[in-house]
Structures are given as C-alpha cells and as structure tokens.
Design an enzyme around this catalytic site. Structure first.
Site, mmCIF file in Angstrom:
data_model
loop_
_atom_site.group_PDB
_atom_site.id
_atom_site.type_symbol
_atom_site.label_atom_id
_atom_site.label_comp_id
_atom_site.label_asym_id
_atom_site.label_seq_id
_atom_site.Cartn_x
_atom_site.Cartn_y
_atom_site.Cartn_z
ATOM 1 N N SER A 559 -12.159 48.060 14.670
ATOM 2 C CA SER A 559 -10.876 47.365 14.562
ATOM 3 C C SER A 559 -10.294 47.577 13.165
ATOM 4 O O SER A 559 -10.082 48.711 12.755
ATOM 5 C CB SER A 559 -11.061 45.883 14.893
ATOM 6 O OG SER A 559 -9.825 45.257 15.122
ATOM 7 N N ASP A 649 -9.184 47.893 26.159
ATOM 8 C CA ASP A 649 -8.857 47.211 24.904
ATOM 9 C C ASP A 649 -7.361 46.924 24.836
ATOM 10 O O ASP A 649 -6.541 47.841 24.840
ATOM 11 C CB ASP A 649 -9.284 48.091 23.729
ATOM 12 C CG ASP A 649 -9.213 47.381 22.384
ATOM 13 O OD1 ASP A 649 -8.623 46.292 22.319
ATOM 14 O OD2 ASP A 649 -9.751 47.918 21.409
ATOM 15 N N HIS A 680 -12.130 45.141 23.684
ATOM 16 C CA HIS A 680 -12.136 45.409 22.248
ATOM 17 C C HIS A 680 -13.520 45.384 21.595
ATOM 18 O O HIS A 680 -13.853 46.283 20.823
ATOM 19 C CB HIS A 680 -11.191 44.420 21.556
ATOM 20 C CG HIS A 680 -10.927 44.737 20.122
ATOM 21 N ND1 HIS A 680 -10.413 45.943 19.700
ATOM 22 C CD2 HIS A 680 -11.123 43.994 18.990
ATOM 23 C CE1 HIS A 680 -10.285 45.936 18.379
ATOM 24 N NE2 HIS A 680 -10.717 44.769 17.921
#
Length: 712
Positions: A559, A649, A680
C-alpha cells in the site's frame, strides 16, 4: 527442492500460532476466575482458517483449560447478556446454493430460540465487521440489538416466463418484484465492506419473537457501533453522514459522523457537539451516568490523534477528558514514559473499573502498544507497567470487577493472555503494583534467544525504528515501511516478519513522518510532503547505523509502504538489491479516480479534497499528484521488482501495480507480477503463503552467492 522445503517449514512455524479475536471474564471472585477466549488459526492443509472458543479457569497462580477448544468457524458474532444467563450468536451456514444466517439464543446449556433470518426476510445480512459491528443484549435481557443490511426489493428482468400459480409465498414475491432493476448499482462502503450499502438498526424481542427495524433514522445517516441506553428505552450509536459519494471506511477515522440517541418509539437526538467531527464507539460506564466516545476532526489524514470525550447522561454536559497531544506530555504515575496521545480506533464494550469513572484503554505509542488507566473526572492518565516500555505490546481486551484480561506479544514472541488484578486501598487504585497471572500458554519462536528486537531513536528524538533479527552477523536487511501512511509499525507479533527472520534475514521497521503514535504534529507533518519526507526518513534511518547500511539491502512494503519502496528504488537505484511491493500506490492521479478513498492522494499532497474540482480545473493539483508518484521515476529503477497484487483490491486497484509493471518492462527492469484472488491485505491463507514464499525466493535469488550458501 531442499530450499523450498526449508522455506515452507519456516512459514509453517511462523504462522502456526493462534491470534486472539476476543476474551471475556465469565466469572471472578477473590480466589478464582473463569475466562472465555476466541482465537483464529491458519490451517495450511485446508488453505483456510479455523475459529475456536476455549475456557480457562485460574486461581491467580496457575490456570487450567477446562475443555478442548470448540470450532466456531461459522459464527459471525456473539454476545452474552449482562448476567451471563443468555448467550446469542449469529451463525452463517453455507449451502450449495447460497448462505443463510441464523440468530440463536442459548440458555441453561441448551438452544432455546432460533430465528431463520433469511426466511423471516425482515432485513438483509447482519454486519459483523469492525466498523458497524453491533450485537448487544438489552439491560432487562429480553431484546437483542444488531445492525443489518436494509432489505432490498426483489427485482427481475423486463421479460421473464412466469410459473403457473401455486398460491404460495413465491407467488407473492414474483408479483411484488420490480422489473428492470436487477442491474441497478448502489455504492457500498468500499474495501472489505463489499455489499454493505444501507445499514439499519434492528431489535429482536425474544419474548414476543418479533424482529423490527428502529424507526426515524434520517435517510442520510448510517448507524454503526450501537449500544443500549442504560434504562433500555433506546440506543446510542455512531451516525455516518452520507453525501454524494461514500468514501471507504476501513482504516479511515476521518469520515463525518456524530453520536446520536434513538428511543424505541423513534425520537432521534444528536449528542455530540460539532458538525465537523468524526466519532467512534460510544460506551456507557456500568452505572449509566457517563457516556464516552473517541472524537477527532473530519478530513485531513485518514487516521490521527483522538480526543476522549465524556458526556454526563443527566446534565448533558460534554467534557474533554484527554485532548489532542501535539507532541508528547507526561502522565501521573511515571514521568519516564512519554504519552503521545490516543490512536486506538475503538473503546471496549467493557472497559471500566468499579469506581465508574476509570477507563482502561490501549493505544499505539512510539512503535509499541501501551495500556493506560484514565480517570474521567480528574483527567489523570496512569501507565500500567505490565512490562518494561518498548519491550512488548500490551492490550487490554476485557475489564470486569477490577480484573483485566490483557494480551501481550512481541516480534519474537507470539501472543499470550494474562490477567491483572488492580488493587484498591484507601479509596485509590494502585496502578504501580500489579498482580499479573498467565491465562494461556507462553510461546516462543524456535531459537528465539538468537534474535533481538531493538527500538531506536533516529528522527526528532522519537522512537521511530525497530530492528528485528539475529544478534550477530551481517545477514541481508529487509527495509519494511508500513502502509497507511497514517498507521505505525509495532513490536507486536507479525508472522511475515518472523518468517523472514527464521530464514536468515533481518528486518528494519521505520515509523517515518506521518506515522501514528508519536503526536498529532508528527502525523500531520507528512501532508504535502509524500514522496519526499517519508522517503528521506526511511532512507536516513537506514543510513544512520552502519550496522544496517553496510548490509545487502532489500525493500518490502504494501500500500503506502509499496509507494515508499518503489520510490526508494527509483530515488536510490544502486542502493537496494531487490524490491517486493504488495498492492503499491504508483500513480496518484489514477488513484484519485479508481480508489474507494478518492480523497487520499489529494489530501496527502497537501490539498483539500474535492473530486469534481480536481478533475475539472485544478492543473496545480494534478501536477503535484504526478510529481509525487513513483511511476514518474520508473526509468531510474535498477533493482529486480516483484509486484504482489489483489484483483479484488478496492483500496489500491491492481491497475496501479500493472501500469508500473509495464513501465519497468519498457525500461528493461527485471520484474514479475503475481495476481491473487484477494482484496487489499492479501490476507487469505493461500495468498499469504504463496506471496510470502515467492518473496523469500525473490530476495534469496538477488542477494549474493555467499549469503545464499550460508542459508542452505
């Protein structure tokens, strides 16, 4: 093959330990207590997890597990009534065609009520996620409060062959179905909240066997995290305010919301004071005189420092108990332990001592989790010295009759439950001398005495690095910045870090500017500076110690951590041997149009979020988004790069990683993509195992031959 077997064995070892879901004190006296806990554990052979419940009894010296663990994998959520007489559970049963939910009520060691919620058709699926989750007995133990999806009218195609009438319920459903609505899209609450569109408050009365929706909640308010009013006449809850676009809730504490009360006959009243607030988890003290909640301003970073607010239920007076902490402050009982503010995202259902004014909270503090007792009247804060600061993370998970159940772990030691007795004498609690007793097994990793966990102070005299690895040697170092960016790396147990260390690497975590747990100013200092300050902080942290900087260096992050490692590989192309990025942010412009948190990139680059303005007329904003993106310097990258992506995601869509992959390929960089049927976190057992072992193989392949030989 021998190498792969070694990696698989190490992965099995590091991921075999159960993780705590919840714990509750069922009964306690001066001589004994009973604690029920729920855990989740991975099963590699089934490529899934199992959830189980077990009960332990302790005499405050030793403990005994009273029965074998019970598999409860199909339980979504459960709750005891106040007296423990009743126990309710929402169970989801899968079949070949669909899944059905049942609400069960247990008492006197048997099942006394079962409600087939799918058949009753009052509402949709019950919510069991961390944002909306509610399942609570009324004070008189006759009603159950929960949150579920609003019932959606049946729909059908414009043309559909009708069956011959049979006069049963299906005929009525067909008659009431709305044609042409079956593909109509409605926005849900984003990442990990798929299908959660319109929550409603529901009350099940077990005496009358009725299930009813609570009325008069405004259409633009979505209820969450509800609790009963002490006299049972209604509820209090968080109300999320809905505008033209829902922005994702998971990991985000900056969404507009307020605290409201709602009587059973439909009187709606806002309790919190300001329209520009974001609030979390309203909780009553045991005698119902105080309501507390967590509160911060809307907008800005997705997570930041909270205030603790107290609401006098009789006088309606609102008081700030713990204010924002800009940098750090001192606490009542230990001047050596700095207090950086509150960053926990919830208050426990049971979190009060018997004086009805002292609240127990656990919160990230400088790379660890510390537990505090907070006097809501004097506003004094007391540190609970369960372990030495910054040696283990300690979280309180239940409080009853001045007994605490807590959970502790470190990077080198999987989680363990224990109890704390808070001594009360001379009308005062003694928070310095605690009576601590184990309630679950103590576990350690193999050869754990060979590894060290060290906190370091490298940025602004704050505890911002955590080194985890062998005490001796110069094995390759994995630089592992956390995501968010407004989160923190902690010294609690992390299976993938343990896996890396078990196979011969060391790991360095860096709480760069923007991280939580180090003061509100530290969080907000990153806004307008991403792609610069965060990158420099991580790089300078590595350079600050020659024992780190002189090793072979590898990069691993997901991320925003993926954003950082892809930036580092472009800004310092000769420094790092290999990179692995999980669902990385690589292009801030396209993120603003495709992510469930469209505000994220615009806020992080220092602007106020307005989606229409950005697309319509803000060249300045678009240029800043482009300048801050890792894809801009993809042509500088040299290190082999592995991209781990989730095709479900919604937070950082897979297109971010794929576009970056194509850029690297065009510039001749060795690169590969692994695509998982996951969201995610890539948290499913199959995705986690495959991505972890492929990461290890990637790192081993691109470190030097001497290192590889030492590991074989």
């Amino acid at each position: 093959m021998a190498q792969l077997d070694k990696l698989l064995a190490a992965f099995r070892v590091s991921t075999q330990y159960p993780a705590l879901i919840s714990a509750r004190i069922l009964d306690c006296s001066t001589t004994s207590l009973s604690v029920q806990s729920v855990w989740v554990q991975r099963i590699l052979e089934r490529q899934s997890t199992t959830r189980y419940r077990q009960t332990a009894v302790s005499d405050y010296k030793t403990y005994t597990i009273t029965s074998p663990p019970t598999d409860i994998s199909n339980e979504l959520i459960s709750a005891y009534s106040k007296s423990n007489k009743y126990f309710c559970v929402v169970r989801e049963v899968e079949s070949a065609k669909d899944s059905k939910q049942y609400l069960e009520v247990w008492a006197d060691c048997c099942l006394i009520k079962t409600y087939d919620l799918s058949a009753l058709d009052v509402h949709g699926k019950i919510y069991a996620d961390v944002e909306f989750e509610t399942l609570q007995w009324s004070p008189d133990e006759t009603k159950i409060l929960y949150i579920a999806e609003k019932k959606v009218p049946k729909s059908e195609p414009f043309f559909k062959q009708k069956p011959i009438s049979s006069g049963d319920k299906s005929d009525v459903e067909i008659k009431n179905a709305v044609p042409g609505k079956e593909y109509e899209w409605s926005q849900d609450w984003g990442e990990q909240m798929v299908g959660k569109i319109t929550p409603v408050l529901v009350v099940c009365d077990i005496k009358s066997d009725t299930i009813e929706l609570l009325p008069n909640i405004p259409n633009n308010i979505h209820p969450a995290s509800a609790s009963w009013i002490p006299d049972g006449s209604g509820v209090v809850a968080v109300g999320y305010k809905i505008s033209s676009r829902k922005l994702g809730l998971v990991y985000c504490t900056n969404r507009p919301s307020h605290i409201f009360s709602l009587t059973l006959n439909g009187y709606y009243n806002v309790l919190s004071s300001d329209s520009e607030l974001s609030v979390k988890t309203p909780r009553f003290n045991p005698n119902g005189t105080k309501l507390v909640w967590l509160e911060r301003l809307v907008g800005g970073p997705h997570h930041s420092c909270f205030k603790l607010i107290s609401y006098n239920w009789s006088t309606k007076e609102i008081t700030t108990v713990v204010d924002f902490v800009d940098n750090q402050t001192v606490i009542a009982n230990n001047k050596e332990v700095p207090f950086y503010g509150l960053y926990n995202q919830a208050i426990l259902r049971r979190s009060w001592l018997n004086d009805n004014k002292t609240l127990l909270l656990s919160t990230p503090q400088g790379g660890s989790i510390h537990t505090f007792a907070i006097d809501t009247e004097t506003k004094d804060i007391y540190y609970l010295p369960v372990t030495k600061p910054f040696h283990e993370s300690v979280s309180v998970v239940d409080v009853f009759n001045d007994i605490l159940v807590c959970h502790k772990s470190s990077l080198n030691k999987p989680g363990q439950l224990f109890t704390i007795k808070i001594n009360f004498a001379n009308e005062m609690y003694d928070f310095n001398n605690l009576s601590i007793h184990e309630i679950s097994p103590s576990r350690s990793l193999p050869n754990s005495d060979e590894y060290v966990v060290e906190h370091g102070y490298t940025l602004y005299d704050k505890p911002t690095t955590i080194f985890y690895g062998p005490k001796n040697g110069k094995c390759p170092l994995i630089v592992f910045p956390h995501g968010g960016p407004h989160a923190s790396s902690l010294d609690s147990y992390m299976p993938n870090a343990a896996f890396f260390v078990q196979i011969g690497f060391a790991v360095l975590f860096v709480n760069y500017r923007g991280s939580t747990g180090l003061g509100k100013n530290y969080v907000e200092s990153l806004l307008g500076n991403i792609g610069d300050a965060d990158i420099k902080d991580v790089y300078n942290a590595v350079q600050s110690n020659p024992l780190w900087s002189n090793r072979e260096l590898l990069l691993y992050g997901g991320s925003h951590g993926g954003f950082i490692v892809t930036h580092l590989s472009g800004q310092y192309p000769s420094k790092f041997k290999a990179i692995v990025a999980l669902n990385p942010v690589t292009d801030l412009i396209t993120m603003s149009g495709t992510s469930d948190i469209a505000d994220w990139g615009i806020t992080e680059t220092g602007y106020n979020y307005s989606y229409s303005d950005v697309l319509a007329n803000s060249k300045e904003v678009l240029m800043k988004l482009a300048d801050c993106s890792p894809c801009k310097i993809a042509d500088k990258v040299q290190a082999p790069t592995l991209l781990l992506l989730g095709d479900k995601d919604l937070r950082v869509p897979a297109s971010q990683g794929l576009s970056y992959y194509h850029l690297l390929k065009e510039h001749g960089v060795t690169t590969k993509v692994l695509m998982y049927n996951d969201c995610h976190p890539l948290g499913s057992v199959s995705a986690d195992m495959d991505s972890s072992i492929n990461t290890a193989l990637w790192f081993i392949k691109y470190t030097n031959e001497d290192t590889k030989e030492s590991k074989d």
